[in-house]
Write an enzyme that holds these catalytic residues in place. Structure first.
Site, mmCIF file in Angstrom:
data_model
loop_
_atom_site.group_PDB
_atom_site.id
_atom_site.type_symbol
_atom_site.label_atom_id
_atom_site.label_comp_id
_atom_site.label_asym_id
_atom_site.label_seq_id
_atom_site.Cartn_x
_atom_site.Cartn_y
_atom_site.Cartn_z
ATOM 1 C CD GLU A 93 -3.094 -1.000 2.177
ATOM 2 O OE1 GLU A 93 -2.850 -0.412 3.236
ATOM 3 O OE2 GLU A 93 -4.191 -1.514 1.930
ATOM 4 C CD GLU A 118 -3.989 -6.013 2.526
ATOM 5 O OE1 GLU A 118 -4.755 -5.240 3.144
ATOM 6 O OE2 GLU A 118 -2.755 -5.921 2.566
HETATM 7 P P1 P53 Z 1 -6.998 -2.805 9.553
HETATM 8 C C1 P53 Z 1 -6.045 1.796 5.735
HETATM 9 C C2 P53 Z 1 -6.899 1.757 4.634
HETATM 10 C C3 P53 Z 1 -6.937 0.619 3.846
HETATM 11 C C4 P53 Z 1 -6.110 -0.467 4.148
HETATM 12 O O1 P53 Z 1 -6.744 -2.798 7.979
HETATM 13 C C5 P53 Z 1 -5.258 -0.401 5.220
HETATM 14 C C6 P53 Z 1 -5.215 0.732 6.020
HETATM 15 C C7 P53 Z 1 -4.322 0.797 7.200
HETATM 16 O O2 P53 Z 1 -5.036 0.560 8.360
HETATM 17 O O3 P53 Z 1 -4.379 -1.376 5.529
HETATM 18 C C8 P53 Z 1 -4.407 -2.657 4.949
HETATM 19 O O4 P53 Z 1 -6.081 -3.824 10.114
HETATM 20 C C9 P53 Z 1 -3.075 -3.272 5.283
HETATM 21 C C10 P53 Z 1 -3.149 -4.366 6.306
HETATM 22 C C11 P53 Z 1 -4.301 -4.095 7.242
HETATM 23 C C12 P53 Z 1 -5.579 -4.185 6.433
HETATM 24 O O5 P53 Z 1 -5.570 -3.258 5.374
HETATM 25 O O6 P53 Z 1 -6.683 -1.419 9.979
HETATM 26 O O7 P53 Z 1 -2.343 -3.686 4.162
HETATM 27 O O8 P53 Z 1 -1.912 -4.443 6.963
HETATM 28 O O9 P53 Z 1 -4.367 -4.948 8.333
HETATM 29 C C13 P53 Z 1 -6.847 -3.970 7.238
HETATM 30 O O10 P53 Z 1 -8.427 -3.184 9.722
#
Ligand code: P53
Length: 474
Positions: free
Chosen positions: A175, A372
């Protein structure tokens, strides 16, 4: 067109969010190790090193470091074709600037990858996923310093050499575009190890760090392809499409600018050069950026093979008088009245995934890899001792439907789908355990209490069928 027979179904995690054992076998302290637990609305605190009496959830996480065999066996039971994780930089280079890598750290990933390969699960590897060595932050200022290019490239080279026969799919920086939200201390710290000082021009610092990362990424791609020409090395973008709030042409233009500003990283990683709109923007802002002729050559030599991206939510934007020139992610985004949101305020928009895939494929004509996607949710163990997570299944089903429609009807080339956190893990954004994504429940709460026991949620059997039917049974 339909799903390929070898479509890469799997799941995605990051080392710091599940491994634990943060100081074992020579591992150094990473940026994730100095972040405390927050909650929705309470930011994680970034501390200056590890302080007593603070809760650092990544130190233990879910103890995957010692439990990986059981967990990989469960992934196999789900039918995973691939497993996306990252290599913790600090296991390989504990401080980041050493001459020689840490052999014990390298051995852990040999064991993990062998375990995956034993079941026919392909490791898909992110090199830098919010876990750079904290020492590089303290000594060099993180990616505000050009020296970090060499440190990253060395780390990448060691990994490529060591695992060249075990790993085919790679991504450089997770990201990489999240840091365009430079108003947040969190995004630039996790991406680039930047700690802002009072009064600094945050935006300029972010663009400089981003530039060094883009150069580091390109150089790594170039070297990786020399080490093994069969490697597939991708970029990794957080793709949150930014819709115009209305059909007012000003909103449309604001959306265009916001999408350019948030996603120019991909333009560089795919096409090998800065898009004009960014060069014009730098000029207008009078940024003094260190971008050399050699850098620009490297950007051209290290373009990526596929587009890895995360998709969780969409945003929307309403034009203000100054939006076009001064787009500001923290100020200009507005709530979309047409879509619901999760308990953490993330707007749930399955059709947005189809829109996003079209947007990316039109722009780049490269294979897409959804690395993801998922719903962070509170789970409750019911009276029968089980977790009936229909909300999670609903979220994933609707997104998979959108993905398949996009592949079958729009003809977009997509090679795989790895939902986030197939096993519950520490949230990156909030540091919580109770923002859960898993098909596999882990008994641990936000305070860090629990047995760490793994158990299957209802979504486990559902996803297993999705994979075994190659997306036919949803
Ligand atoms: P969490 C922000 C917006 C979109 C994705 O996020 C993001 C974030 C950062 O928080 O992160 C990605 O755990 C990232 C992972 C993360 C996952 O999304 O905040 O690549 O490490 O865990 C979900 O709910």
């Amino acid at each position: 067109m339909s799903l390929r027979k070898d479509f890469l179904w799997g799941g995605a995690v990051a080392a710091h969010q599940l491994e634990g054992s943060y100081n074992v076998d020579g591992k150094g302290i990473s940026v994730a190790d100095v972040m405390t637990a927050g909650t929705h609305g309470v930011e994680r605190e970034i501390t200056d090193g590890i302080l007593p009496n603070k809760n650092y959830p990544n130190h233990e996480a879910i103890h995957f470091y010692d439990n990986y065999k059981e967990d990989v066996r469960l992934f196999h039971e789900l039918g995973f074709k691939c497993f996306r994780t990252s290599i913790a930089w600090t296991r390989i280079f504990p401080q980041g600037d050493e001459d020689e890598p840490n052999e014990l750290g390298l051995q852990f990933y040999d064991r993990l990858f062998d375990e995956c390969i034993k079941y026919g699960i392909k490791p898909v590897i992110t090199l830098s996923h919010f876990e750079m060595p904290f020492y590089l932050v303290k000594k060099y200022g993180g990616f505000r310093n050009r020296k970090c290019i060499d440190f990253f490239v060395k780390f990448a080279t060691v990994c490529f050499e060591r695992y060249k026969n075990k790993v085919e799919y790679w991504m450089t920086f997770n990201e990489i575009n999240n840091q365009t939200n430079y108003q947040s201390d969190f995004a630039t710290f996790t991406n680039s190890g930047i700690v802002y000082q009072e009064g600094e021009d945050r935006e300029q610092i972010m663009y400089q760090a981003a530039h060094y990362e883009l150069v580091a990424s390109a150089e790594a791609v170039k070297i990786g392809k020399e080490i093994n020409p069969n490697f597939k090395i991708g970029c990794m973008l957080a793709l949150c499409p930014i819709y115009p709030f209305s059909c007012n042409p000003k909103d449309m233009m604001a959306s265009t600018v916001a999408m350019q500003r948030r996603n120019y990283f991909g333009d560089i990683q795919v096409r090998g050069k800065y898009p004009n709109f960014m060069l014009k923007y730098f000029e207008r802002k009078n940024f003094k950026l260190d971008i050399t002729k050699e850098d620009l050559d490297i950007l051209q030599q290290g373009t990526v093979d596929y587009i890895g991206f995360s998709y969780y939510m969409s945003f929307s934007i309403k034009a203000s008088d100054k939006t076009n020139l001064e787009y500001n992610e923290a100020n200009d985004l507005v709530k979309n009245p047409y879509v619901p949101a999760s308990d953490w305020g993330w707007q749930i928009d399955p059709l947005g995934l189809r829109y996003t895939m079209n947007w990316l494929f039109d722009r780049y004509q490269l294979p897409l890899f959804i690395v993801e996607n998922g719903l962070g949710a509170f789970d409750k163990v019911e009276a029968d001792g089980k977790i009936h997570d229909t909300y999670r299944v609903d979220y994933l089903r609707s997104h998979i439907e959108a993905m398949i429609a996009c592949i079958e009807e729009d003809g977009v080339d997509c090679i795989g789908y790895t939902p986030w956190g197939p096993i519950d893990l520490v949230s990156a954004g909030t540091g919580e355990m109770e923002k859960r994504y898993g098909f596999i429940h882990v008994d641990k709460n936000n305070k860090g209490e629990g047995t760490l026991k793994r158990s299957k949620k209802d979504s486990f059997d559902w996803y297993k069928e999705v994979i075994s039917s190659n997306g036919k049974k949803l």
